[in-house]
Design a protein around this motif. Structure first.
Motif, PDB file in Angstrom:
ATOM      1  N   GLY A  93       0.845  -1.052   0.047  1.00 44.29           N
ATOM      2  CA  GLY A  93      -0.043  -0.085   0.041  1.00 44.29           C
ATOM      3  C   GLY A  93       0.772   1.125   0.033  1.00 44.29           C
ATOM      4  O   GLY A  93       0.260   2.313  -0.160  1.00 44.29           O
ATOM      5  N   ASP A  94       2.115   1.061   0.097  1.00 47.39           N
ATOM      6  CA  ASP A  94       2.959   2.275   0.374  1.00 47.39           C
ATOM      7  C   ASP A  94       3.653   2.452  -0.976  1.00 47.39           C
ATOM      8  O   ASP A  94       4.837   3.194  -0.894  1.00 47.39           O
ATOM      9  N   GLU A  95       3.468   1.822  -2.148  1.00 51.09           N
ATOM     10  CA  GLU A  95       4.159   2.190  -3.273  1.00 51.09           C
ATOM     11  C   GLU A  95       3.046   2.316  -4.500  1.00 51.09           C
ATOM     12  O   GLU A  95       1.956   1.683  -4.718  1.00 51.09           O
ATOM     13  N   VAL A 105      12.042   8.110  -4.734  1.00 50.59           N
ATOM     14  CA  VAL A 105      12.009   7.475  -6.042  1.00 50.59           C
ATOM     15  C   VAL A 105      12.493   6.022  -5.659  1.00 50.59           C
ATOM     16  O   VAL A 105      13.732   6.096  -5.571  1.00 50.59           O
ATOM     17  N   LYS A 106      11.870   5.128  -5.755  1.00 48.71           N
ATOM     18  CA  LYS A 106      12.408   3.819  -5.450  1.00 48.71           C
ATOM     19  C   LYS A 106      13.233   3.233  -6.909  1.00 48.71           C
ATOM     20  O   LYS A 106      14.338   2.834  -6.554  1.00 48.71           O
ATOM     21  N   VAL A 121       7.402   5.068  -6.887  1.00 45.44           N
ATOM     22  CA  VAL A 121       7.491   5.911  -5.840  1.00 45.44           C
ATOM     23  C   VAL A 121       6.862   5.099  -4.616  1.00 45.44           C
ATOM     24  O   VAL A 121       5.890   4.435  -4.642  1.00 45.44           O
ATOM     25  N   SER A 122       7.738   5.191  -3.343  1.00 46.59           N
ATOM     26  CA  SER A 122       7.377   4.784  -2.183  1.00 46.59           C
ATOM     27  C   SER A 122       7.344   5.641  -0.929  1.00 46.59           C
ATOM     28  O   SER A 122       8.258   6.482  -1.013  1.00 46.59           O
ATOM     29  N   SER A 123       6.283   5.571  -0.365  1.00 41.62           N
ATOM     30  CA  SER A 123       6.163   6.406   1.049  1.00 41.62           C
ATOM     31  C   SER A 123       6.964   6.008   2.138  1.00 41.62           C
ATOM     32  O   SER A 123       7.171   6.522   3.067  1.00 41.62           O
ATOM     33  N   ASN A 124       7.417   4.638   1.974  1.00 39.82           N
ATOM     34  CA  ASN A 124       8.210   4.059   2.797  1.00 39.82           C
ATOM     35  C   ASN A 124       7.905   4.136   4.324  1.00 39.82           C
ATOM     36  O   ASN A 124       8.814   4.119   5.257  1.00 39.82           O
ATOM     37  N   ARG A 125       6.549   4.168   4.615  1.00 41.82           N
ATOM     38  CA  ARG A 125       6.169   4.402   5.990  1.00 41.82           C
ATOM     39  C   ARG A 125       5.879   2.818   6.732  1.00 41.82           C
ATOM     40  O   ARG A 125       6.579   2.694   7.654  1.00 41.82           O
TER      41      ARG A 125
END
Length: 380
Positions: free
Chosen positions: A80-82, A192-193, A212-216
């Motif tokens: 859900g974070d990508e 940016v992953k 793009v990843s929010s990485n949370r």
């Protein structure tokens, strides 16, 4: 019942000897003031040196220890974070100074797409012309319908053509530069992953440009051998150690939870077990880790930190302090069970209540290696 013990260690110590000729006889007379090895193999380290070197002992005792399955795994971004960013039009891509790992905010520019020098030309300009043409035709049909010159169905078709042209133009115009280039924006804040195109590449509408990843949130995917299939359902927690550090991470401390586990092999004889946990900022998505899966099955045994155990030519030892001699240590061979990444069970070699070095074991080992045995003299 087997007992298990775990011991903590510390870094190497510096051990220097003075060999100046004028002090040789004095050195012979006093031997090593702080540490030496007895003839019976016992290692002596004075209490003062123990304090300086950070040597610490604890009495080992039985306690609960979860059954562990050791395997390999990988840290990946949570689903859900990508999000994948795609091209809104065909054209030539320009990424600017953007690179993998670059931070981005929601709505920030990922890339621009120029359509002027490809195919049928400037798509935004064409969309504007199409919109103007459809609008004029729709307005004309509205007037003709008032005079019953065109049918209601013909008017509906004109209205649909106008709405379609308007939506297409607004979608392109909403993300365009003053020079007419189409802007591709980030749908979320993060980094940016990966980039799947380079500046100057030609893309079609819908071509993936970046991820793009929010990485949370992060996922820990452990790949478990089929032989442990009967025990996977009892897995409740896990610890892991990264390939770029020695620290053991506990999923419980990271707010982790079990997400799912496979009911069958995916064809490579391994079954996936997936956990989700909070990203605290010091873990790298995509990195490989050693995983210690903890099951609900547990037994009571003696455990000590991993750093308490030293190895010598494939044999494992701990250092036990004499009960009636605070500066005397015995090097004791032990048999180890399966570690959970931070502690290890001792199957044989220790008894409950014995005083084991749990910090500074390496210093005690070096004292035994470098110390001069009692009675040793220099010859000149």
């Amino acid at each position: 019942m087997a007992l298990c013990v775990m011991v903590n260690g510390c870094g190497p110590r510096e051990h220097a000897h003075e060999h100046e000729h004028e002090h040789a006889h004095e050195h012979e007379a006093h031997g090593h003031e702080h540490e030496h090895e007895h003839e019976d193999g016992k290692i002596e380290v004075s209490p003062e040196r123990q304090e300086v070197l950070g040597i610490r002992v604890e009495a080992v005792a039985e306690g609960p220890f979860s059954e562990v399955i050791r395997t390999s795994g990988q840290i990946v971004s949570s689903a859900g974070d990508e999000m994948t960013v795609v091209a809104k039009s065909e054209g030539i891509v320009s990424l600017g100074k953007l690179g993998e790992g670059s931070p981005v905010s929601r709505g920030a520019r990922i890339a621009t797409i120029s359509t002027r020098s490809v195919g049928s030309g400037d798509k935004l300009a064409k969309a504007q012309i199409t919109l103007e043409t459809a609008r004029k035709e729709y307005e004309r049909d509205l007037q003709l319908r008032e005079n019953n010159i065109v049918s209601e169905s013909h008017l509906d078709q004109s209205r649909m053509a106008y709405e379609h042209a308007r939506v297409e133009y607004e979608a392109l115009a909403a993300g365009s530069t003053s020079s007419g280039e189409i802007v591709v924006s980030s749908p979320l804040s993060g980094f940016v992953k990966s980039l799947t195109v380079r500046s100057g590449d030609y893309v079609e509408t819908g071509t993936p440009i970046a991820t793009v990843s929010s990485n949370r949130k992060l996922w820990l995917r452990a790949d478990v051998s089929e032989k442990y299939y009967g025990r996977i359902a009892s897995v409740r927690d896990a610890d892991f150690v990264t390939s770029y550090g020695d620290q053991a991470y506990s999923l419980k401390d990271l707010g982790g939870k079990l997400v799912s586990y496979g009911r069958a092999s995916d064809g490579d004889f391994y079954i996936p077990v997936i956990f989700e946990f909070d990203n605290r900022g010091d873990l790298v998505p995509g990195s490989y880790v050693d995983v210690y899966l903890k099951t609900s099955a547990s037994s009571r045994c003696i455990t000590v930190p991993l750093e308490a155990v030293v190895e010598d030519q494939g044999v494992h030892y701990v250092f036990v302090r004499e009960e009636d001699d605070d500066d005397c240590f015995e090097k004791r061979e032990v048999s180890l069970g399966q570690s959970d990444g931070s502690r290890v069970p001792i199957l044989k070699g220790l008894e409950e209540g014995e005083l084991v070095v749990v910090a500074g074991a390496v210093h005690v080992k070096l004292a035994g290696v470098t110390a001069v045995p009692a009675g040793h003299t220099h010859s000149h």
